[in-house]
Design a protein around this motif. Structure first.
Motif, PDB file in Angstrom:
ATOM      1  N   TRP A 209      32.637  49.095  38.527  1.00 31.03           N
ATOM      2  CA  TRP A 209      31.594  48.091  38.789  1.00 31.03           C
ATOM      3  C   TRP A 209      32.197  46.823  39.384  1.00 31.03           C
ATOM      4  O   TRP A 209      31.567  46.145  40.200  1.00 31.03           O
ATOM      5  N   LEU A 210      33.427  46.500  38.986  1.00 34.18           N
ATOM      6  CA  LEU A 210      34.063  45.260  39.451  1.00 34.18           C
ATOM      7  C   LEU A 210      34.408  45.354  40.933  1.00 34.18           C
ATOM      8  O   LEU A 210      34.016  44.494  41.729  1.00 34.18           O
ATOM      9  N   MET A 225      32.554  34.944  39.672  1.00 26.18           N
ATOM     10  CA  MET A 225      32.641  36.246  39.022  1.00 26.18           C
ATOM     11  C   MET A 225      34.085  36.625  38.714  1.00 26.18           C
ATOM     12  O   MET A 225      34.371  37.278  37.707  1.00 26.18           O
ATOM     13  N   SER A 226      35.021  36.216  39.570  1.00 26.17           N
ATOM     14  CA  SER A 226      36.424  36.538  39.327  1.00 26.17           C
ATOM     15  C   SER A 226      36.962  35.835  38.088  1.00 26.17           C
ATOM     16  O   SER A 226      37.987  36.245  37.531  1.00 26.17           O
ATOM     17  N   ALA A 227      36.286  34.792  37.641  1.00 28.35           N
ATOM     18  CA  ALA A 227      36.820  33.950  36.570  1.00 28.35           C
ATOM     19  C   ALA A 227      36.281  34.278  35.187  1.00 28.35           C
ATOM     20  O   ALA A 227      37.001  34.088  34.196  1.00 28.35           O
ATOM     21  N   PHE A 228      35.058  34.767  35.067  1.00 28.00           N
ATOM     22  CA  PHE A 228      34.406  34.716  33.762  1.00 28.00           C
ATOM     23  C   PHE A 228      34.221  36.056  33.055  1.00 28.00           C
ATOM     24  O   PHE A 228      34.567  36.182  31.886  1.00 28.00           O
ATOM     25  N   THR A 229      33.669  37.060  33.710  1.00 25.59           N
ATOM     26  CA  THR A 229      33.268  38.265  32.975  1.00 25.59           C
ATOM     27  C   THR A 229      34.449  38.952  32.303  1.00 25.59           C
ATOM     28  O   THR A 229      34.436  39.206  31.096  1.00 25.59           O
ATOM     29  N   THR A 230      35.484  39.279  33.072  1.00 25.30           N
ATOM     30  CA  THR A 230      36.617  40.000  32.483  1.00 25.30           C
ATOM     31  C   THR A 230      37.370  39.145  31.472  1.00 25.30           C
ATOM     32  O   THR A 230      37.867  39.654  30.465  1.00 25.30           O
ATOM     33  N   ILE A 276      42.545  42.085  39.953  1.00 22.12           N
ATOM     34  CA  ILE A 276      41.962  41.602  38.696  1.00 22.12           C
ATOM     35  C   ILE A 276      42.148  42.667  37.624  1.00 22.12           C
ATOM     36  O   ILE A 276      42.567  42.376  36.495  1.00 22.12           O
ATOM     37  N   VAL A 277      41.839  43.920  37.976  1.00 18.78           N
ATOM     38  CA  VAL A 277      42.032  45.021  37.024  1.00 18.78           C
ATOM     39  C   VAL A 277      43.481  45.048  36.548  1.00 18.78           C
ATOM     40  O   VAL A 277      43.766  45.167  35.350  1.00 18.78           O
ATOM     41  N   SER A 278      44.405  44.924  37.486  1.00 22.31           N
ATOM     42  CA  SER A 278      45.819  44.979  37.136  1.00 22.31           C
ATOM     43  C   SER A 278      46.225  43.827  36.221  1.00 22.31           C
ATOM     44  O   SER A 278      46.886  44.039  35.191  1.00 22.31           O
ATOM     45  N   GLN A 279      45.834  42.618  36.572  1.00 19.71           N
ATOM     46  CA  GLN A 279      46.254  41.453  35.784  1.00 19.71           C
ATOM     47  C   GLN A 279      45.597  41.417  34.407  1.00 19.71           C
ATOM     48  O   GLN A 279      46.225  41.027  33.420  1.00 19.71           O
ATOM     49  N   VAL A 280      44.351  41.846  34.310  1.00 19.83           N
ATOM     50  CA  VAL A 280      43.706  41.916  32.999  1.00 19.83           C
ATOM     51  C   VAL A 280      44.420  42.952  32.126  1.00 19.83           C
ATOM     52  O   VAL A 280      44.434  42.832  30.900  1.00 19.83           O
ATOM     53  N   HIS A 305      45.399  33.063  34.991  1.00 18.35           N
ATOM     54  CA  HIS A 305      44.774  34.016  35.904  1.00 18.35           C
ATOM     55  C   HIS A 305      43.445  33.502  36.436  1.00 18.35           C
ATOM     56  O   HIS A 305      43.120  33.688  37.617  1.00 18.35           O
ATOM     57  N   ILE A 306      42.657  32.871  35.586  1.00 20.05           N
ATOM     58  CA  ILE A 306      41.371  32.335  36.027  1.00 20.05           C
ATOM     59  C   ILE A 306      41.563  31.384  37.196  1.00 20.05           C
ATOM     60  O   ILE A 306      40.816  31.418  38.187  1.00 20.05           O
ATOM     61  N   LEU A 307      42.600  30.563  37.147  1.00 19.92           N
ATOM     62  CA  LEU A 307      42.823  29.549  38.178  1.00 19.92           C
ATOM     63  C   LEU A 307      43.405  30.154  39.449  1.00 19.92           C
ATOM     64  O   LEU A 307      42.919  29.892  40.550  1.00 19.92           O
ATOM     65  N   TYR A 308      44.457  30.987  39.317  1.00 15.03           N
ATOM     66  CA  TYR A 308      45.054  31.488  40.556  1.00 15.03           C
ATOM     67  C   TYR A 308      44.205  32.578  41.196  1.00 15.03           C
ATOM     68  O   TYR A 308      44.177  32.713  42.419  1.00 15.03           O
TER      69      TYR A 308
END
Length: 591
Positions: A209-210, A225-230, A276-280, A305-308
């Motif tokens: 979905w991401l 979206m890149s910052a909050f859900t995950t 994002i998947v990788s870093q999470v 991660h949220i910032l970069y």
């Protein structure tokens, strides 16, 4: 004095007046609300707020501790940066959705019970879906519907888990799931809650979905979206499932999975989405390890991660904003006309790649060091390999083909000034955290006993990065992007949905039509005939008997009325006649 102001409500209530504000007044308001939220988070005191009882269960609207404060701090900072990035948008819809999205994420962070968490959880899903719908076009609308359906399904699983776990535990208060530990949850409710959380964390195979929706969102919406859900999912996993062994291996698999798929991508934002998947994955693995150092590493890495990652999406979004192109095979040569964008993007690229003096270096390495301290050599190897792959694709491949590489002669310019300012704010924080990690470490839930800037660590990191850069130069031709589509796990529900629609439209529809025809030609006439026969029986039999009895009673009543004259002498004569008749009958019978 007010002890607690919920920053989530500042955003949710603040969304209401946005359509009625115009011009510079709206812009000031859009920046003022996040600024007030930052102040509210930095001045709040740990404690519990808004306790009540609902249906016999204790409800806690807000619980404040060090874990919730660190996530709320970066969420409100990111909200400010994101709103500055979006100030040029003339329509109110995206601003309102972003406010509700941020407010709902903060509601989850401060939720003290599962019911409150669930309500804000669903608010995040619907508000973020709007940021995809707002892009318009068939691709975006289809992706938004898929995104929404997946998250609604995850929400149903979460709600079912909350109900079952509430019955099993006897409480709805949000905290570590009983029996979590290395063995994982011990009741079905706990497993359903874990599944709902893992879906929002984009853990494979629940990740598609991401990478399906984020590239189709609006330029500014993808940043939010890149910052909050995950990262909200990372927070709830840290709150409910620290030390769960399953998460260690899921996180390690995520770290490699995202990097491998990024190799195949041609769409710049889809490539970033896979990272994002990788870093999470680093964060999930750290939570699974569960030691104080590992949880600190996961939390600090979520902050960085949220910032970069937002900075990287802002850089890619700036390119899309001015060129209308997003495929690497269609981009190149932009460093000449977008030098500021290139420089700011590269700060984010160095941060995600864990270069010394950038934020990723002081956070990602804490997770890897925690895995080493816990004697998990395989996990250390996997996370290190993923780190090299991240630099290869986000730090080298993407900027090379997007900004350098073959010159496509595109007409481009720097994006609007507010977008550059927002990118500058995020870039400054990426550098500040990397150079001065102390303030971030002070926010973490446990005391920090980790020193990132040791000779061995810096040397190892630079060696790995330089070796990766050498490999990029030598294998440059092999890394050329191709205009292809990668098949991920979304293939199953895309094809599954089509199969379901075919089943509904063909066999099931034909079966329903056949049953309807049989019903119309056989069953309904039989029922109609039976009904008519019953009606005749009712009219000629039952009604006739009832009506005859009623007429007899009415006739008897009329006769009695005629006998009732109202004169006592008449009644006395009638009584005497009755007595005589009775004596006569008695005499006849006894003869």
């Amino acid at each position: 004095m007010i002890d607690f102001v919920h920053p989530g409500l500042l955003f949710i209530l603040g969304a209401v007046p946005i359509p009625f504000l115009k011009g510079w007044v709206r812009k000031v308001f859009l920046v003022l609300v996040p600024a007030l939220a930052i102040v509210a988070v930095l001045t709040m005191e740990p404690g519990s707020y808004g306790a009540a009882r609902v249906f016999g269960q204790e409800i806690l609207f807000a619980k404040v501790d060090k874990l919730s404060i660190v996530f709320a701090t970066v969420f409100t900072i990111m909200a400010l940066i994101g709103m500055v990035y979006a100030l040029h948008l003339p329509r109110a819809g995206q601003h309102m959705a972003a406010f509700v999205y941020v407010g709902s994420a903060l509601g989850v962070v401060f939720a003290g019970d599962y019911l409150t968490l669930y309500l804000f959880w669903e608010g995040m899903a619907f508000a973020s879906a709007y940021l995809v719908f707002a892009q318009g076009g068939e691709r975006a609308i289809r992706a938004a519907f898929r995104y929404l359906m997946v998250h609604v399904t995850g929400g149903v699983a979460l709600l079912g888990g909350i109900v079952l776990h509430g019955f099993a535990a006897g409480s709805l208060l949000f905290g570590p799931i009983a029996g979590g530990g290395a063995a994982g949850p011990t009741d079905m409710g706990g497993y359903l809650i874990l599944a709902g959380f893992l879906l929002n964390a984009a853990v494979p195979p629940l990740n598609a979905w991401l990478t399906d929706a984020y590239p189709e969102a609006t330029v500014t919406g993808a940043v939010f979206m890149s910052a909050f859900t995950t990262k909200t999912a990372v927070y709830v996993l840290a709150r409910a499932f620290p030390g769960t062994e399953l998460l260690v291996w899921l996180g390690a698999a995520m770290a490699l999975y995202g990097v491998i798929y990024a190799v195949l991508e041609n769409d710049c934002r889809r490539l970033l989405a896979y990272h994002i998947v990788s870093q999470v994955g680093y964060m999930v693995a750290g939570i699974g390890i569960g030691t104080e150092m590992a949880v600190n590493g996961a939390t600090s890495h979520a902050f960085a991660h949220i910032l970069y990652k937002a900075l990287l999406f802002m850089g890619a979004g700036a390119v899309i904003e001015v060129t209308g192109r997003r495929k690497l095979t269609e981009l190149g040569g932009l460093y000449k006309t977008m030098p500021l964008t290139v420089a700011l993007y590269m700060v984010g690229a160095f941060a995600i790649s864990a270069f010394p003096f950038f934020s990723g270096f002081v956070t990602k390495s804490m997770v890897i060091a925690a895995a080493g301290q816990d004697h998990r050599a395989l996990v250390v190897l996997v996370l290190t390999m993923a780190s090299a792959g991240t630099f290869l694709h986000t730090g080298l491949k993407l900027p090379y083909y997007m900004f350098f590489g073959p010159d496509r002669k595109l007409e481009a310019r720097e994006p609007p000034s507010n977008m550059l300012i927002a990118m500058g704010m995020a870039a400054l924080l990426c550098i500040a955290i990397g150079v001065f990690p102390g303030p971030l470490y002070a926010l973490l839930p446990y005391p920090v006993a980790f020193e990132p800037y040791t000779g061995a660590h810096v040397t190892e990191s630079l060696g790995l990065l330089m070796f990766t850069a050498l490999g990029f130069v030598l294998l440059l031709k092999a890394l050329d992007p191709e205009n292809t589509i990668s098949i991920d796990t979304d293939w199953f529900y895309r094809k599954g949905a089509r199969a379901f629609l075919w089943l509904a439209e063909k066999p099931l529809a034909r079966y329903e039509k056949a049953v309807s025809n049989v019903s119309d030609s056989v069953v309904l006439p039989l029922l109609h005939g039976t009904a008519r026969a019953g009606l005749r029986v009712d009219i000629n039999g039952v009604d006739a008997a009832v009506n005859g009895l009623a007429r007899a009673i009415l006739a008897g009543g009329g006769a009695l009325r005629r006998l009732q004259t109202g004169m006592v002498t008449h009644y006395a004569l009638a009584m005497i006649a009755g007595v005589i008749a009775a004596i006569t009958v008695f005499a006849v019978v006894w003869q």
